[in-house]
Design a protein around this motif. Sequence first.
Motif, PDB file in Angstrom:
ATOM      1  N   THR A   1       0.951  -1.515  -0.250  1.00 30.48           N
ATOM      2  CA  THR A   1      -0.187   0.033   0.294  1.00 30.48           C
ATOM      3  C   THR A   1       1.089   0.765  -0.138  1.00 30.48           C
ATOM      4  O   THR A   1       1.894   0.651  -0.175  1.00 30.48           O
ATOM      5  CB  THR A   1      -0.414   0.320   1.601  1.00 30.48           C
ATOM      6  N   SER A   2       0.103   2.738  -0.033  1.00 26.24           N
ATOM      7  CA  SER A   2       1.025   3.450  -0.034  1.00 26.24           C
ATOM      8  C   SER A   2       1.891   3.579   1.875  1.00 26.24           C
ATOM      9  O   SER A   2       2.560   4.535   1.243  1.00 26.24           O
ATOM     10  CB  SER A   2      -0.003   4.875  -0.335  1.00 26.24           C
ATOM     11  N   ASN A   3       1.296   3.303   2.667  1.00 24.67           N
ATOM     12  CA  ASN A   3       2.093   3.456   3.600  1.00 24.67           C
ATOM     13  C   ASN A   3       3.051   2.275   3.682  1.00 24.67           C
ATOM     14  O   ASN A   3       3.696   1.794   5.019  1.00 24.67           O
ATOM     15  CB  ASN A   3       1.694   3.627   4.770  1.00 24.67           C
ATOM     16  N   LYS A   4       2.431   0.769   3.165  1.00 27.25           N
ATOM     17  CA  LYS A   4       3.157  -0.243   3.828  1.00 27.25           C
ATOM     18  C   LYS A   4       3.558  -1.596   2.622  1.00 27.25           C
ATOM     19  O   LYS A   4       2.684  -1.080   2.156  1.00 27.25           O
ATOM     20  CB  LYS A   4       2.224  -1.104   5.040  1.00 27.25           C
ATOM     21  N   LEU A   5       4.404  -2.162   3.277  1.00 21.38           N
ATOM     22  CA  LEU A   5       5.589  -3.281   2.036  1.00 21.38           C
ATOM     23  C   LEU A   5       5.993  -4.200   2.945  1.00 21.38           C
ATOM     24  O   LEU A   5       6.307  -3.931   4.096  1.00 21.38           O
ATOM     25  CB  LEU A   5       6.618  -2.306   1.103  1.00 21.38           C
ATOM     26  N   LEU A   6       5.532  -5.328   2.633  1.00 23.93           N
ATOM     27  CA  LEU A   6       5.305  -6.631   2.964  1.00 23.93           C
ATOM     28  C   LEU A   6       5.585  -7.466   2.173  1.00 23.93           C
ATOM     29  O   LEU A   6       4.628  -7.812   1.908  1.00 23.93           O
ATOM     30  CB  LEU A   6       4.463  -6.917   4.152  1.00 23.93           C
ATOM     31  N   PHE A   7       7.313  -8.751   2.646  1.00 17.84           N
ATOM     32  CA  PHE A   7       6.753  -9.811   1.641  1.00 17.84           C
ATOM     33  C   PHE A   7       7.948 -10.437   1.887  1.00 17.84           C
ATOM     34  O   PHE A   7       8.411 -10.233   3.211  1.00 17.84           O
ATOM     35  CB  PHE A   7       7.506  -9.048   0.046  1.00 17.84           C
ATOM     36  N   HIS A   8       7.887 -11.684   2.411  1.00 19.54           N
ATOM     37  CA  HIS A   8       8.272 -12.855   2.410  1.00 19.54           C
ATOM     38  C   HIS A   8       9.342 -13.368   1.470  1.00 19.54           C
ATOM     39  O   HIS A   8       9.212 -13.267  -0.018  1.00 19.54           O
ATOM     40  CB  HIS A   8       7.896 -13.914   2.826  1.00 19.54           C
ATOM     41  N   LEU A   9      10.646 -13.389   1.699  1.00 18.66           N
ATOM     42  CA  LEU A   9      11.642 -14.326   0.485  1.00 18.66           C
ATOM     43  C   LEU A   9      12.050 -15.629   0.874  1.00 18.66           C
ATOM     44  O   LEU A   9      12.340 -16.059   2.607  1.00 18.66           O
ATOM     45  CB  LEU A   9      12.601 -13.514   0.671  1.00 18.66           C
ATOM     46  N   ARG A  10      12.021 -16.479   0.394  1.00 21.74           N
ATOM     47  CA  ARG A  10      12.553 -18.061   0.976  1.00 21.74           C
ATOM     48  C   ARG A  10      13.122 -18.956  -0.216  1.00 21.74           C
ATOM     49  O   ARG A  10      13.301 -18.214  -1.935  1.00 21.74           O
ATOM     50  CB  ARG A  10      11.200 -18.827   0.784  1.00 21.74           C
ATOM     51  N   HIS A  11      14.232 -19.726   0.242  1.00 19.63           N
ATOM     52  CA  HIS A  11      15.464 -19.988  -0.508  1.00 19.63           C
ATOM     53  C   HIS A  11      15.145 -21.062  -1.066  1.00 19.63           C
ATOM     54  O   HIS A  11      15.824 -22.058  -0.540  1.00 19.63           O
ATOM     55  CB  HIS A  11      16.664 -19.873   0.186  1.00 19.63           C
ATOM     56  N   PHE A  12      14.698 -21.389  -2.259  1.00 22.26           N
ATOM     57  CA  PHE A  12      14.189 -22.368  -3.090  1.00 22.26           C
ATOM     58  C   PHE A  12      15.506 -22.765  -2.850  1.00 22.26           C
ATOM     59  O   PHE A  12      15.254 -24.276  -2.665  1.00 22.26           O
ATOM     60  CB  PHE A  12      13.700 -22.210  -3.496  1.00 22.26           C
ATOM     61  N   PRO A  13      16.415 -23.060  -3.811  1.00 18.44           N
ATOM     62  CA  PRO A  13      17.338 -24.131  -4.061  1.00 18.44           C
ATOM     63  C   PRO A  13      17.505 -24.986  -2.630  1.00 18.44           C
ATOM     64  O   PRO A  13      17.913 -26.080  -3.240  1.00 18.44           O
ATOM     65  CB  PRO A  13      18.605 -22.651  -4.394  1.00 18.44           C
ATOM     66  N   ALA A  14      17.447 -24.318  -1.498  1.00 15.79           N
ATOM     67  CA  ALA A  14      18.440 -24.884  -0.450  1.00 15.79           C
ATOM     68  C   ALA A  14      17.356 -26.211  -0.357  1.00 15.79           C
ATOM     69  O   ALA A  14      17.754 -27.175   0.520  1.00 15.79           O
ATOM     70  CB  ALA A  14      18.495 -24.107   0.325  1.00 15.79           C
ATOM     71  N   TRP A  15      15.715 -25.619  -0.409  1.00 13.05           N
ATOM     72  CA  TRP A  15      14.924 -26.947  -0.234  1.00 13.05           C
ATOM     73  C   TRP A  15      14.919 -27.623  -1.199  1.00 13.05           C
ATOM     74  O   TRP A  15      14.545 -29.144  -1.057  1.00 13.05           O
ATOM     75  CB  TRP A  15      13.215 -25.923  -0.101  1.00 13.05           C
TER      76      TRP A  15
ATOM     77  N   ILE B   1      12.560 -14.734   4.795  1.00 10.83           N
ATOM     78  CA  ILE B   1      13.220 -13.903   5.073  1.00 10.83           C
ATOM     79  C   ILE B   1      12.022 -12.427   5.057  1.00 10.83           C
ATOM     80  O   ILE B   1      11.430 -13.664   3.957  1.00 10.83           O
ATOM     81  CB  ILE B   1      14.591 -13.130   4.079  1.00 10.83           C
ATOM     82  N   THR B   2      11.514 -11.786   6.202  1.00 18.82           N
ATOM     83  CA  THR B   2      10.259 -11.621   5.878  1.00 18.82           C
ATOM     84  C   THR B   2      11.168  -9.387   5.965  1.00 18.82           C
ATOM     85  O   THR B   2      11.525  -9.753   7.137  1.00 18.82           O
ATOM     86  CB  THR B   2       9.857 -11.516   7.588  1.00 18.82           C
ATOM     87  N   CYS B   3      10.129  -8.905   5.297  1.00 21.78           N
ATOM     88  CA  CYS B   3      10.779  -8.049   5.264  1.00 21.78           C
ATOM     89  C   CYS B   3       9.802  -6.361   5.188  1.00 21.78           C
ATOM     90  O   CYS B   3       9.286  -6.976   4.477  1.00 21.78           O
ATOM     91  CB  CYS B   3      11.352  -7.715   3.845  1.00 21.78           C
ATOM     92  N   ARG B   4      10.077  -5.777   6.250  1.00 21.80           N
ATOM     93  CA  ARG B   4       8.366  -4.616   6.536  1.00 21.80           C
ATOM     94  C   ARG B   4       9.046  -3.348   6.815  1.00 21.80           C
ATOM     95  O   ARG B   4       9.377  -2.968   6.725  1.00 21.80           O
ATOM     96  CB  ARG B   4       7.923  -5.271   7.786  1.00 21.80           C
ATOM     97  N   PHE B   5       8.317  -2.469   5.471  1.00 18.84           N
ATOM     98  CA  PHE B   5       8.473  -1.173   5.680  1.00 18.84           C
ATOM     99  C   PHE B   5       7.002  -0.435   6.181  1.00 18.84           C
ATOM    100  O   PHE B   5       6.123  -0.592   5.831  1.00 18.84           O
ATOM    101  CB  PHE B   5       8.509  -1.091   4.194  1.00 18.84           C
ATOM    102  N   ASP B   6       6.954   0.258   6.837  1.00 17.05           N
ATOM    103  CA  ASP B   6       5.989   0.215   7.961  1.00 17.05           C
ATOM    104  C   ASP B   6       6.129   2.839   7.400  1.00 17.05           C
ATOM    105  O   ASP B   6       7.038   3.139   8.693  1.00 17.05           O
ATOM    106  CB  ASP B   6       5.786   0.345   8.936  1.00 17.05           C
ATOM    107  N   LYS B   7       6.162   3.207   6.563  1.00 19.59           N
ATOM    108  CA  LYS B   7       5.851   5.083   6.066  1.00 19.59           C
ATOM    109  C   LYS B   7       5.329   5.571   7.730  1.00 19.59           C
ATOM    110  O   LYS B   7       6.283   6.374   8.760  1.00 19.59           O
ATOM    111  CB  LYS B   7       5.857   5.379   5.429  1.00 19.59           C
ATOM    112  N   GLU B   8       4.604   5.076   7.823  1.00 22.75           N
ATOM    113  CA  GLU B   8       3.960   5.390   9.408  1.00 22.75           C
ATOM    114  C   GLU B   8       4.812   5.092  10.596  1.00 22.75           C
ATOM    115  O   GLU B   8       4.768   6.774  11.385  1.00 22.75           O
ATOM    116  CB  GLU B   8       2.536   5.588   9.554  1.00 22.75           C
ATOM    117  N   ARG B   9       5.226   4.541  10.831  1.00 20.23           N
ATOM    118  CA  ARG B   9       6.392   4.214  12.293  1.00 20.23           C
ATOM    119  C   ARG B   9       7.530   4.898  11.525  1.00 20.23           C
ATOM    120  O   ARG B   9       8.236   4.270  12.467  1.00 20.23           O
ATOM    121  CB  ARG B   9       6.111   2.713  12.712  1.00 20.23           C
TER     122      ARG B   9
END
Length: 186
Positions: free
Chosen positions: A39-53, A99-107
């Motif tokens: 959204t305009s104030n929040k970005l949240l995504f997950h990143l997984r290392h599939f080759p290791a799995w 890996i969970t990456c979260r960006f919060d512009k409000e905070r």
Amino acid sequence: MRDVMNQVNIWLFLLFCLVYNCAALFAWNRPRVKVIENTSNKLLFHLRHFPAWVVGVSFSGVGLIGLVGSIRMAEFASLCINGFFVFLSLLIMAISPLITCRFDKERDRMTIKRQSWFSKKILKHSINDILNVKLEHSSTDKASFYRVTFTLSSSKNVPLTRSYSSDFEEEQYIANLIKNFLNLNM
């Protein structure tokens, strides 16, 4: 009787190869990045290392098929070797982080959480301290590797992941996703 057991093991191994190759093809073609919120104030995504799995599943499959054959034949050495493959597969999957990456512009907060079965590390930085998002490049004689890195106002570089990836397009996608969210000049 031993010939029948060998044929059964061969058929089990061929079945495993077929299933593994289908799973590996699926995993390699599946994006590692999953955007949960953008959204305009929040970005949240997950990143997984599939080759290791994929590697972990392959070791597990080889080990399990071997274990079945070893138990039937009651060969101790083979049982130990195949048990090692199963153990190694679990270890590889256990250390592969989500890996969970979260960006919060409000905070005014960027949070990177790297979590595996045995560890969890959380990095927190102010969004206002992020000057740039770039791709860090490393290469060998045969291949090039990339990872997303944040340049902070303190001149410190903070990598999103500890490891590099050979998938340039995906790393570029992640960098652009973050740059667009942060309104950084591209």
